[in-house]
Design a protein around this motif. Structure first.
Motif, PDB file in Angstrom:
ATOM      1  N   ASN A   1       0.659  -1.292  -0.110  1.00 33.35           N
ATOM      2  CA  ASN A   1      -0.030  -0.109   0.237  1.00 33.35           C
ATOM      3  C   ASN A   1       0.878   1.376  -0.077  1.00 33.35           C
ATOM      4  OD1 ASN A   1      -2.499  -0.585  -0.201  1.00 33.35           O
ATOM      5  ND2 ASN A   1      -3.207  -0.762   2.074  1.00 33.35           N
ATOM      6  N   ARG A   2       1.954   1.094   0.910  1.00 31.49           N
ATOM      7  CA  ARG A   2       2.898   2.326   0.959  1.00 31.49           C
ATOM      8  C   ARG A   2       3.476   2.804  -0.430  1.00 31.49           C
ATOM      9  NH1 ARG A   2       7.033   2.532   5.291  1.00 31.49           N
ATOM     10  NH2 ARG A   2       7.423   4.525   4.263  1.00 31.49           N
ATOM     11  N   LEU A   3       3.814   1.769  -1.250  1.00 32.44           N
ATOM     12  CA  LEU A   3       4.612   1.716  -2.285  1.00 32.44           C
ATOM     13  C   LEU A   3       3.711   2.262  -3.370  1.00 32.44           C
ATOM     14  CD1 LEU A   3       6.977   0.845  -4.255  1.00 32.44           C
ATOM     15  CD2 LEU A   3       5.862  -1.248  -4.515  1.00 32.44           C
ATOM     16  N   ILE A   4       2.522   1.946  -3.269  1.00 30.54           N
ATOM     17  CA  ILE A   4       1.427   2.331  -4.518  1.00 30.54           C
ATOM     18  C   ILE A   4       1.277   3.695  -4.316  1.00 30.54           C
ATOM     19  CG2 ILE A   4      -0.944   2.176  -5.054  1.00 30.54           C
ATOM     20  CD1 ILE A   4      -0.766  -0.887  -4.551  1.00 30.54           C
ATOM     21  N   ASN A   5       1.035   4.133  -2.976  1.00 35.95           N
ATOM     22  CA  ASN A   5       0.645   5.519  -2.697  1.00 35.95           C
ATOM     23  C   ASN A   5       1.783   6.422  -2.819  1.00 35.95           C
ATOM     24  OD1 ASN A   5      -1.791   4.856  -1.814  1.00 35.95           O
ATOM     25  ND2 ASN A   5      -1.473   4.653   0.464  1.00 35.95           N
ATOM     26  N   LYS A   6       3.029   5.967  -2.486  1.00 35.93           N
ATOM     27  CA  LYS A   6       4.126   6.658  -2.841  1.00 35.93           C
ATOM     28  C   LYS A   6       4.490   7.045  -4.239  1.00 35.93           C
ATOM     29  CE  LYS A   6       9.416   6.475  -1.750  1.00 35.93           C
ATOM     30  NZ  LYS A   6       9.846   6.504  -3.273  1.00 35.93           N
ATOM     31  N   LYS A   7       4.284   6.013  -5.213  1.00 34.71           N
ATOM     32  CA  LYS A   7       4.475   5.990  -6.654  1.00 34.71           C
ATOM     33  C   LYS A   7       3.576   7.010  -7.377  1.00 34.71           C
ATOM     34  CE  LYS A   7       7.629   5.295  -8.138  1.00 34.71           C
ATOM     35  NZ  LYS A   7       8.889   5.922  -8.246  1.00 34.71           N
ATOM     36  N   ILE A   8       2.392   6.854  -6.671  1.00 32.28           N
ATOM     37  CA  ILE A   8       1.196   7.418  -7.403  1.00 32.28           C
ATOM     38  C   ILE A   8       1.457   8.776  -7.071  1.00 32.28           C
ATOM     39  CG2 ILE A   8      -1.204   8.120  -7.344  1.00 32.28           C
ATOM     40  CD1 ILE A   8      -0.701   5.346  -8.907  1.00 32.28           C
ATOM     41  N   ARG A   9       1.750   9.410  -5.916  1.00 29.72           N
ATOM     42  CA  ARG A   9       2.085  10.561  -5.759  1.00 29.72           C
ATOM     43  C   ARG A   9       3.410  11.276  -6.457  1.00 29.72           C
ATOM     44  NH1 ARG A   9      -0.517  12.258  -1.011  1.00 29.72           N
ATOM     45  NH2 ARG A   9      -1.183  10.528   0.560  1.00 29.72           N
ATOM     46  N   GLU A  10       4.069  10.607  -6.797  1.00 30.83           N
ATOM     47  CA  GLU A  10       5.367  10.880  -7.618  1.00 30.83           C
ATOM     48  C   GLU A  10       4.996  11.083  -9.038  1.00 30.83           C
ATOM     49  OE1 GLU A  10       8.662   8.243  -6.995  1.00 30.83           O
ATOM     50  OE2 GLU A  10       8.929   8.660  -4.912  1.00 30.83           O
ATOM     51  N   ILE A  11       4.207  10.128  -9.668  1.00 24.99           N
ATOM     52  CA  ILE A  11       3.992  10.154 -10.877  1.00 24.99           C
ATOM     53  C   ILE A  11       3.009  11.075 -11.577  1.00 24.99           C
ATOM     54  CG2 ILE A  11       5.354   7.967 -11.231  1.00 24.99           C
ATOM     55  CD1 ILE A  11       2.524   6.740 -11.679  1.00 24.99           C
ATOM     56  N   SER A  12       1.921  11.338 -10.380  1.00 27.41           N
ATOM     57  CA  SER A  12       0.636  12.069 -10.887  1.00 27.41           C
ATOM     58  C   SER A  12       1.096  13.285 -11.293  1.00 27.41           C
ATOM     59  CB  SER A  12      -0.353  12.191  -9.454  1.00 27.41           C
ATOM     60  OG  SER A  12      -1.461  12.851  -9.652  1.00 27.41           O
ATOM     61  N   ASN A  13       0.167  13.776 -12.613  1.00 27.09           N
ATOM     62  CA  ASN A  13       0.306  14.998 -12.708  1.00 27.09           C
ATOM     63  C   ASN A  13      -0.272  16.169 -12.161  1.00 27.09           C
ATOM     64  OD1 ASN A  13      -2.255  14.446 -13.552  1.00 27.09           O
ATOM     65  ND2 ASN A  13      -1.916  14.808 -15.675  1.00 27.09           N
ATOM     66  N   ILE A  14      -0.840  15.791 -10.962  1.00 25.81           N
ATOM     67  CA  ILE A  14      -1.597  16.843  -9.912  1.00 25.81           C
ATOM     68  C   ILE A  14      -1.060  16.728  -8.800  1.00 25.81           C
ATOM     69  CG2 ILE A  14      -3.650  17.179 -11.315  1.00 25.81           C
ATOM     70  CD1 ILE A  14      -4.945  15.204  -9.549  1.00 25.81           C
ATOM     71  N   ASP A  15      -1.102  17.600  -7.930  1.00 20.57           N
ATOM     72  CA  ASP A  15      -0.525  17.451  -6.490  1.00 20.57           C
ATOM     73  C   ASP A  15      -1.557  16.906  -5.559  1.00 20.57           C
ATOM     74  OD1 ASP A  15       1.183  17.599  -4.439  1.00 20.57           O
ATOM     75  OD2 ASP A  15       1.013  19.787  -4.210  1.00 20.57           O
ATOM     76  N   ILE A  16      -1.224  15.589  -5.101  1.00 18.20           N
ATOM     77  CA  ILE A  16      -2.298  14.814  -4.113  1.00 18.20           C
ATOM     78  C   ILE A  16      -1.909  14.999  -2.710  1.00 18.20           C
ATOM     79  CG2 ILE A  16      -3.664  12.680  -4.024  1.00 18.20           C
ATOM     80  CD1 ILE A  16      -2.495  12.022  -6.627  1.00 18.20           C
ATOM     81  N   ASP A  17      -0.871  15.988  -2.381  1.00 22.18           N
ATOM     82  CA  ASP A  17      -0.503  16.194  -1.277  1.00 22.18           C
ATOM     83  C   ASP A  17      -1.161  17.442  -0.467  1.00 22.18           C
ATOM     84  OD1 ASP A  17       0.787  16.344   1.345  1.00 22.18           O
ATOM     85  OD2 ASP A  17       2.733  16.597   0.455  1.00 22.18           O
ATOM     86  N   PHE A  18      -2.049  17.225   0.280  1.00 22.14           N
ATOM     87  CA  PHE A  18      -2.933  18.605   0.997  1.00 22.14           C
ATOM     88  C   PHE A  18      -2.058  18.954   2.136  1.00 22.14           C
ATOM     89  CE2 PHE A  18      -7.224  17.709  -1.063  1.00 22.14           C
ATOM     90  CZ  PHE A  18      -6.947  17.745  -2.222  1.00 22.14           C
ATOM     91  N   SER A  19      -0.927  18.743   2.439  1.00 23.19           N
ATOM     92  CA  SER A  19      -0.393  19.252   3.563  1.00 23.19           C
ATOM     93  C   SER A  19      -0.217  20.838   3.624  1.00 23.19           C
ATOM     94  CB  SER A  19       1.043  18.709   3.571  1.00 23.19           C
ATOM     95  OG  SER A  19       1.106  17.349   3.701  1.00 23.19           O
TER      96      SER A  19
END
Length: 533
Positions: free
Chosen positions: A403-421
């Motif tokens: 799960n951590r692997l998938i979430n990490k890579k999706i965040r990295e390769i996504s063309n939009i920012d999925i980090d709401f920090s």
């Protein structure tokens, strides 16, 4: 082989206790003797030399000559056995169960670590000899743990009704296993070599101990590996005074429990690996290996009709020491009594229970060995390595939980920012103003402000999660290829070395497999190796 190394701690597969041990955490130092660095071996040698009687060497060498009768013994192993007579010769040891066809791949890594350590010690301390030893756990009786190995995701299993220790088990029934296994191997040159090795190991030896000795000797004999079977009367005779203290005074039980208490006080994350029993010996005869227990002053052998008074049991021990089989707590002491040993090499679980034993050894007057975490490795083919690189994965990414692997890579390769920090931080700043306002006007509103902050943060978390799920669907092909390669390399979401059998590696490398591992793995590296073959 190409090699990349990762700190054990960063793999996520090793306990806090073992990671703290590798970090030489100050609080753990009372639980071991010396940390296994090359420079620390000099004092370990001097300590063992002063406390290992010459008479034990003769008993050991005579027992080994007896155990090797009928086997082809390499010149290197013959020299090593002979050298054990001399006071300047010492051992480094690993131990393992008699798993069918070695069981999991880490069986090889254990012995490679042991042989490589002996070689490095020879290069450093030229006035001494160092003998690599594989201690066969022939007295274990858990057949279900050893009666199979995995090959290409399928279990190859030996079905048999058994009782007692596994070492003396006859090898009948392994013809069928051979037929099943060989049908899956194909007809390559290396496949033919595997078939021949299995056939000579199990179809040309009468019992599991002899078969395992043959197999380990075939794989490592040229390196001078010495194989010891502790199920031997003259070796067991040396255990008598220590067994008496355990059986009649329960001293092992007392000292190990005290150490467990001390470890538990250090950290609640230190999981106790094994707990001692009041008596840490089994009664061991043909087809029987059952615990010795004391009830109302009488010693009984569980699940049998056998009963002894203390005098009768002591007489039995004196006359038939081979009938007394140490359990997981007492076996390490037995090993150190009969061998001029400096270091034990084992996996994380093994070292965790060895760390419970130092006080017990000291009170029994036996030198405590150094403890080395064996080599661990992940093996990739060149094709798998290319897949990993094409997916933009680092080797360390592969060790993440899926799960951590998938979430990490999706965040990295996504063309939009999925980090709401950043949004959360801005929200916190806005609520700081509201807290100040409530504080200055009516403090009873502070609870309402806090509730509103929590509600809005949860809303942001929910939006972030939904967006991440949407991106996973959009990038489904990439996710599937990532999980596929991770599942290949970590079968059942476990370390490869705990699932695969060496035969899969042998199909690619043949008899160069062991030399390649010997060349590549460094027992003192203190890191997890990633190998590309």
């Amino acid at each position: 082989m190409e090699v990349e190394c990762i700190p054990f701690k960063e793999t996520g597969y090793f306990s806090k206790l073992i990671c703290d041990y590798l970090d030489e955490t100050e609080a753990l130092k009372p639980f071991y003797n010396r940390f296994p660095k090359l420079e620390n071996f000099k004092n370990q040698i001097l300590e063992k030399e002063a406390n290992f009687p010459q008479t034990r060497r003769k008993i050991l060498v005579d027992a080994l000559h007896e155990q090797y009768q009928g086997f082809h013994v390499s010149e290197a192993t013959q020299e090593q056995i002979s050298s054990l007579q001399h006071s300047n010769t010492f051992t480094v040891v690993t131990g393992h169960q008699l798993n069918l066809f070695t069981g999991p791949l880490y069986f090889l890594y254990k012995i490679v670590s042991t042989v490589a350590m002996a070689q490095k010690l020879r290069d450093t301390y030229k006035d001494y000899r160092f003998v690599p030893v594989y201690w066969m756990a022939s007295e274990d009786h858990d057949f279900d743990e050893i009666n199979y190995f995995n090959f290409k995701g399928q279990k190859v299993q030996w079905n048999k009704e058994v009782s007692g220790a596994v070492g003396p088990l006859d090898t009948s029934g392994l013809e069928e296993v051979f037929q099943t296994f060989s049908a899956q191997l194909g007809s390559s040159k290396n496949a033919k070599s595997i078939k021949e090795l299995f056939q000579k190991t199990y179809l040309e030896h009468d019992n599991l101990s002899d078969a395992t000795r043959y197999l380990a000797n075939e794989l490592f004999g040229e390196y001078g590996l010495v194989i010891v079977d502790g199920d031997h009367a003259s070796l067991k005779r040396q255990l008598i005074p220590y067994a008496k203290k355990d059986i009649f005074e329960n001293l092992a039980f007392q000292h190990v429990n005290a150490t467990i208490g001390s470890l538990s006080e250090l950290s609640s994350d230190y999981k106790i690996q094994v707990n001692p029993r009041e008596i840490n010996y089994f009664y061991h005869t043909q087809g029987v290996r059952e615990r010795i227990v004391q009830k109302d002053g009488v010693f009984e052998v569980k699940d049998t009709e056998l009963k002894f008074s203390s005098e009768e049991l002591e007489a039995e021990l004196e006359q038939f020491p081979q009938r007394f089989s140490p359990n997981v707590i007492a076996r390490p002491l037995y090993q150190e009594v009969v061998l001029p040993n400096l270091c034990y090499i084992g996996g994380g679980g093994e070292l965790a229970y060895w760390l419970e034993l130092k006080s017990y050894f000291e009170n029994f007057g036996v030198n405590f060995p150094m403890l080395l975490l064996r080599n661990s490795a992940l093996v990739l083919t060149k094709k798998q390595k290319k897949k990993v690189e094409k997916l933009g994965l680092k080797t360390s990414d592969l060790f993440l939980k899926q799960n951590r692997l998938i979430n990490k890579k999706i965040r990295e390769i996504s063309n939009i920012d999925i980090d709401f920090s950043p949004q959360k931080k801005l929200l916190e700043e806005q609520f700081e103003l509201l807290y100040s306002l409530a504080n200055e006007t009516d403090k009873s509103f502070l609870g309402a402000v806090k509730a509103q902050e929590v509600k809005q943060k949860k809303g942001l978390d929910a939006l972030e999660k939904r967006l991440l799920q949407a991106q996973k669907r959009k990038l489904r092909d990439h996710v599937m290829r990532m999980t596929d390669i991770q599942n290949e390399l970590f079968p059942n979401q476990s370390l490869q070395e705990r699932q695969l059998n060496f035969s899969e590696l042998f199909l690619d490398l043949g008899f160069e497999m062991v030399p390649e591992l010997m060349e590549t793995l460094d027992p003192f590296s203190e890191k997890f190796a990633v190998l590309t073959v």
